[in-house]
Design an enzyme around this catalytic site. Structure first.
Site, short mmCIF file in Angstrom:
data_model
loop_
_atom_site.label_atom_id
_atom_site.label_comp_id
_atom_site.label_asym_id
_atom_site.label_seq_id
_atom_site.Cartn_x
_atom_site.Cartn_y
_atom_site.Cartn_z
N HIS A 1 -4.18 -42.77 -26.44
CA HIS A 1 -4.01 -42.00 -25.20
C HIS A 1 -2.64 -42.28 -24.57
CE1 HIS A 1 -4.99 -40.29 -21.20
NE2 HIS A 1 -4.30 -41.33 -20.77
N GLU A 2 -2.28 -43.55 -24.49
CA GLU A 2 -0.98 -43.90 -23.90
C GLU A 2 0.15 -43.36 -24.76
OE1 GLU A 2 -1.14 -44.73 -20.97
OE2 GLU A 2 -3.20 -45.44 -20.90
N HIS B 1 0.99 -39.87 -23.87
CA HIS B 1 1.94 -39.65 -22.77
C HIS B 1 3.39 -39.67 -23.29
CE1 HIS B 1 -0.94 -39.52 -19.58
NE2 HIS B 1 -1.40 -40.74 -19.80
N HIS C 1 6.20 -36.70 -23.12
CA HIS C 1 7.57 -36.91 -22.64
C HIS C 1 8.55 -36.31 -23.63
CE1 HIS C 1 10.29 -39.95 -20.29
NE2 HIS C 1 10.63 -38.70 -20.10
#
Ligand SMILES: [Zn+2]
Length: 231
Positions: A102-103, A106, A110
């Site tokens: 999940h991280e 991100h 980006h």
């Protein structure tokens, strides 16, 4: 109505948000705990899974670092770096791999210049300012009985917080969507393991939904108070 305690009117507006927030926290902690005990067939740690996802996306220069604390995992867009809690960094459970992916999601946002992520980044300073201003208002209200003069400011503050929380939802759901996609595509989770990943990530998403509902209800509370003041 007592002017100093005007903020107490419609206090019950906050109750559903509090209950939902409490429920979401319990659900997240029980689901996370459950899937910390379930290993993946690939045997990769959270850090290795994140590294794999980032490398496959060409983000070889995005570092994956370990930080202290429980569920402190996050992607820092200003540093372009991933921070994973020790449990998820070293763990090879479904929970560890799911959160790490999940991280990584991100970081993929980006790279893809995903608009809601950029809006969220742009809103961080003003939202932090609004949160600090809110604490100042609560203190001013208690000490000087000034709440009745500050309802307009409270509405402005909760409008900012509500917009921020609303914008957080697509960012979080999209990161989880990218995470699940990459985990399956790269064979980091197989078969039923993706069901566990979904359960952990959905439970985490619920806490963001709860925060959004709380913000909306608090905004409504101050709008109701302002309306009563006008009448
Ligand atoms: Zn996230």
């Amino acid at each position: 109505m007592t002017l100093g305690f005007i903020w107490m009117d419609y206090w019950w507006f906050a109750i559903p948000g509090l209950i939902l927030g409490f429920y979401a926290q319990i659900k997240l902690s029980s689901t996370y705990k459950k899937y910390l005990q379930v290993g993946t067939s690939s045997g990769l740690t959270g850090a290795q899974a994140a590294r794999e996802i980032l490398d496959q996306a060409g983000l070889t220069d995005t570092p994956v670092e370990e930080i202290g604390g429980h569920l402190t995992d996050h992607y820092d867009p200003t540093k372009r770096a991933l921070f994973l809690s020790s449990e998820n960094f070293h763990g090879n459970s479904i929970a560890a791999v799911g959160v790490s992916a999940h991280e990584s999601g991100h970081a993929l946002q980006h790279k893809a210049a995903y608009a809601p992520l950029h809006w969220r980044m742009a809103m961080v300073p003003i939202t932090q300012f609004a949160s600090v201003a809110w604490q100042g208002i609560v203190i001013a209200g208690f000490i000087f009985g000034m709440f009745y003069k500050l309802v307009g400011v409270a509405i402005a503050i909760f409008t900012i917080i509500t917009v921020f929380q609303l914008n957080t939802l697509p960012v979080e759901f999209d990161a989880s969507r990218r995470a699940k996609q990459q985990l399956v595509r790269l064979g980091l989770v197989r078969g039923d393991e993706s069901v566990g990943v979904s359960k952990v990530l959905n439970a985490a998403a619920m806490t963001y939904v709860a925060a959004m509902v709380s913000a909306v209800l608090q905004l409504l509370q101050f709008l109701m108070i302002a309306r009563e003041e006008r009448d």
